[in-house]
Design a protein around this motif. Structure first.
Motif, PDB file in Angstrom:
ATOM      1  N   VAL A   1     -13.900   2.212 -35.236  1.00  0.00           N
ATOM      2  CA  VAL A   1     -15.263   1.702 -35.315  1.00  0.00           C
ATOM      3  C   VAL A   1     -16.154   2.490 -36.279  1.00  0.00           C
ATOM      4  O   VAL A   1     -17.032   1.920 -36.910  1.00  0.00           O
ATOM      5  CB  VAL A   1     -15.889   1.609 -33.905  1.00  0.00           C
ATOM      6  CG1 VAL A   1     -16.095   2.989 -33.303  1.00  0.00           C
ATOM      7  CG2 VAL A   1     -17.168   0.808 -33.930  1.00  0.00           C
ATOM      8  N   ASP A   2     -15.933   3.821 -36.413  1.00  0.00           N
ATOM      9  CA  ASP A   2     -16.823   4.596 -37.284  1.00  0.00           C
ATOM     10  C   ASP A   2     -16.149   5.874 -37.748  1.00  0.00           C
ATOM     11  O   ASP A   2     -15.084   6.252 -37.267  1.00  0.00           O
ATOM     12  CB  ASP A   2     -18.153   4.911 -36.596  1.00  0.00           C
ATOM     13  CG  ASP A   2     -17.999   5.668 -35.298  1.00  0.00           C
ATOM     14  OD1 ASP A   2     -16.972   6.344 -35.100  1.00  0.00           O
ATOM     15  OD2 ASP A   2     -18.922   5.589 -34.467  1.00  0.00           O
ATOM     16  N   GLU A   3     -16.792   6.541 -38.703  1.00  0.00           N
ATOM     17  CA  GLU A   3     -16.264   7.766 -39.287  1.00  0.00           C
ATOM     18  C   GLU A   3     -16.053   8.860 -38.242  1.00  0.00           C
ATOM     19  O   GLU A   3     -15.059   9.587 -38.274  1.00  0.00           O
ATOM     20  CB  GLU A   3     -17.214   8.268 -40.375  1.00  0.00           C
ATOM     21  CG  GLU A   3     -16.756   9.502 -41.087  1.00  0.00           C
ATOM     22  CD  GLU A   3     -17.628   9.869 -42.260  1.00  0.00           C
ATOM     23  OE1 GLU A   3     -17.591  11.057 -42.649  1.00  0.00           O
ATOM     24  OE2 GLU A   3     -18.338   9.004 -42.807  1.00  0.00           O
ATOM     25  N   ALA A   4     -16.965   8.974 -37.302  1.00  0.00           N
ATOM     26  CA  ALA A   4     -16.836   9.993 -36.255  1.00  0.00           C
ATOM     27  C   ALA A   4     -15.558   9.796 -35.455  1.00  0.00           C
ATOM     28  O   ALA A   4     -14.906  10.776 -35.066  1.00  0.00           O
ATOM     29  CB  ALA A   4     -18.056   9.968 -35.336  1.00  0.00           C
ATOM     30  N   SER A   5     -15.173   8.562 -35.221  1.00  0.00           N
ATOM     31  CA  SER A   5     -13.934   8.284 -34.486  1.00  0.00           C
ATOM     32  C   SER A   5     -12.711   8.750 -35.268  1.00  0.00           C
ATOM     33  O   SER A   5     -11.756   9.268 -34.681  1.00  0.00           O
ATOM     34  CB  SER A   5     -13.811   6.795 -34.187  1.00  0.00           C
ATOM     35  OG  SER A   5     -14.869   6.361 -33.369  1.00  0.00           O
TER      36      SER A   5
END
Length: 81
Positions: free
Chosen positions: A32-36
């Motif tokens: 879903v996102d870069e942090a993931s």
């Protein structure tokens, strides 16, 4: 080599549901996102069961179009110094 990107239920890339696909060499998983992507903790034993495939996890980036990490247990890459 033909590669397909599947972005389910969306008109624009990275706007649909997270999905996965594979080509002849790798399994790709969209998160879903870069942090993931950055916080992903690989289970190398389980990833190793994909052999001979590698695993690429990817997501839209904050400062760049996308970020990815690539795992290929059982194959060695030379270290770049």
């Amino acid at each position: 080599m033909t590669m397909y990107q599947v972005d389910a239920f969306a008109e624009r890339a990275f706007q649909g549901n997270p999905t996965s696909f594979r080509n002849f060499e790798n399994l790709f998983v969209e998160l879903v996102d870069e942090a993931s992507v950055r916080s992903f903790v690989p289970d190398l034993l389980r990833i190793g069961t994909l052999h001979p495939l590698g695993l690429v996890i990817t997501a839209p980036g904050r400062a760049h179009d996308f970020v990815s990490r690539y795992f290929v247990p059982g194959r060695a890459f030379p270290r770049i110094r």
